[in-house]
Design a protein around this motif. Structure first.
Motif, PDB file in Angstrom:
ATOM      1  N   SER A 138      19.161  32.933 -34.756  1.00 40.11           N
ATOM      2  CA  SER A 138      19.305  34.402 -33.888  1.00 40.11           C
ATOM      3  C   SER A 138      20.002  33.852 -32.434  1.00 40.11           C
ATOM      4  O   SER A 138      20.866  34.452 -32.044  1.00 40.11           O
ATOM      5  CB  SER A 138      18.180  34.929 -33.765  1.00 40.11           C
ATOM      6  OG  SER A 138      17.222  35.803 -34.833  1.00 40.11           O
ATOM      7  N   ILE A 222      18.722  43.585 -29.503  1.00 42.61           N
ATOM      8  CA  ILE A 222      19.638  44.453 -31.492  1.00 42.61           C
ATOM      9  C   ILE A 222      19.912  42.790 -31.571  1.00 42.61           C
ATOM     10  O   ILE A 222      19.699  42.981 -33.050  1.00 42.61           O
ATOM     11  CB  ILE A 222      20.152  45.115 -30.385  1.00 42.61           C
ATOM     12  CG1 ILE A 222      20.201  46.674 -29.918  1.00 42.61           C
ATOM     13  CG2 ILE A 222      21.437  45.440 -31.650  1.00 42.61           C
ATOM     14  CD1 ILE A 222      21.449  47.459 -29.067  1.00 42.61           C
ATOM     15  N   VAL A 226      17.952  42.349 -35.520  1.00 43.03           N
ATOM     16  CA  VAL A 226      18.920  43.058 -36.488  1.00 43.03           C
ATOM     17  C   VAL A 226      19.057  41.028 -37.834  1.00 43.03           C
ATOM     18  O   VAL A 226      19.140  41.625 -38.684  1.00 43.03           O
ATOM     19  CB  VAL A 226      20.929  42.724 -36.773  1.00 43.03           C
ATOM     20  CG1 VAL A 226      21.457  42.575 -37.587  1.00 43.03           C
ATOM     21  CG2 VAL A 226      20.905  44.505 -35.141  1.00 43.03           C
ATOM     22  N   LEU A 230      17.931  41.571 -41.010  1.00 40.94           N
ATOM     23  CA  LEU A 230      18.837  41.641 -42.288  1.00 40.94           C
ATOM     24  C   LEU A 230      18.064  40.112 -43.333  1.00 40.94           C
ATOM     25  O   LEU A 230      18.178  40.065 -44.941  1.00 40.94           O
ATOM     26  CB  LEU A 230      20.126  40.456 -41.644  1.00 40.94           C
ATOM     27  CG  LEU A 230      21.006  41.763 -41.742  1.00 40.94           C
ATOM     28  CD1 LEU A 230      22.400  41.140 -40.785  1.00 40.94           C
ATOM     29  CD2 LEU A 230      21.947  43.268 -42.325  1.00 40.94           C
TER      30      LEU A 230
END
Length: 235
Positions: A138, A222, A226, A230
């Motif tokens: 991330s 964001i 995400v 996922l």
């Protein structure tokens, strides 16, 4: 002239409130916060006593801001030029607003936390519990996205300036990761506050604009969400 009718006195009072809202940015923020709080209270269905305490807190903050504006106007009238005593008077009046705001914030936290924290904790749990690899991926994706966006915008350098703010993006990505890892509302609020402070420092140093900082915060948040969602779906 001093108003002789009650309606005239009310009109003068309302004109004073409107003048304060028109000329004082902080007063407009106080009114906006009061509006949001009242709407929140409506949905949370707090008890009559809690509503009364919140209302008193709101009124006390607005009263302090009105008094601060009146003192500033009076000081400017008496001492148009700079004077250390005039500065003390204005600083003390501003301090009164700060004290009232802190008291209202504490009151709001004590009352609203038991209504909002369970919902917030459930929302954090929806993203699952990310692993170390997910956290690293991330952060790397946030950094890569910031570099690409800065290259596209053509502004600033990789470590300073440009669109979006890399410091804000990374700070809010870390805040998002810590919030979901711990799933503790208090820790989440603290790390988000630190992310806001990091972002605000970029504004104080005049390295980024508000738009650049805001887009950085949104980008970091964001992308992190995400990636974690996922990962949860693929797992």
């Amino acid at each position: 002239m001093k108003p002789t009718r009650f309606i005239d006195s009310v009109n003068c009072a309302i004109e004073g409130i409107i003048h304060t809202a028109r000329t004082q940015k902080h007063m407009r923020w106080h009114f906006l916060a009061a509006l949001v709080l009242l709407v929140t209270v409506l949905f949370l269905r707090v008890s009559p006593l809690e509503f009364t305490l919140l209302t008193v807190s709101i009124c006390f903050v607005l009263f302090a801001e009105l008094l601060n504006t009146a003192i500033e106007a009076l000081v400017d009238l008496v001492s148009p030029e700079y004077h250390p005593v005039a500065k003390i008077a204005k600083d003390v009046a501003a301090g009164a607003v700060l004290v009232a705001s802190i008291g209202a914030a504490v009151m709001g936290y004590l009352i609203l936390s038991r209504y909002m924290f369970p919902v917030y904790k459930e929302a954090l749990a929806m993203a699952g519990s990310p692993t170390e690899m997910v956290a690293v991926v991330s952060l790397l994706m946030v950094v890569i996205a910031v570099v690409i966006l800065k290259a596209v915008s053509g502004k600033g350098t990789p470590l300073e300036g440009g669109l979006p703010s890399g410091h804000a993006a990374v700070a809010f990505a870390i805040a998002t990761l810590v919030s979901i890892l711990t799933q503790d509302p208090i820790i989440s609020i603290l790390v988000i506050a630190m992310a806001v402070m990091v972002s605000h420092s970029r504004l104080l140093l005049r390295i980024h604009s508000l738009r650049e900082v805001f887009l950085g915060a949104v980008t970091g948040t964001i992308i992190t969400l995400v990636v974690m969602l996922l990962f949860r779906t693929l797992r």
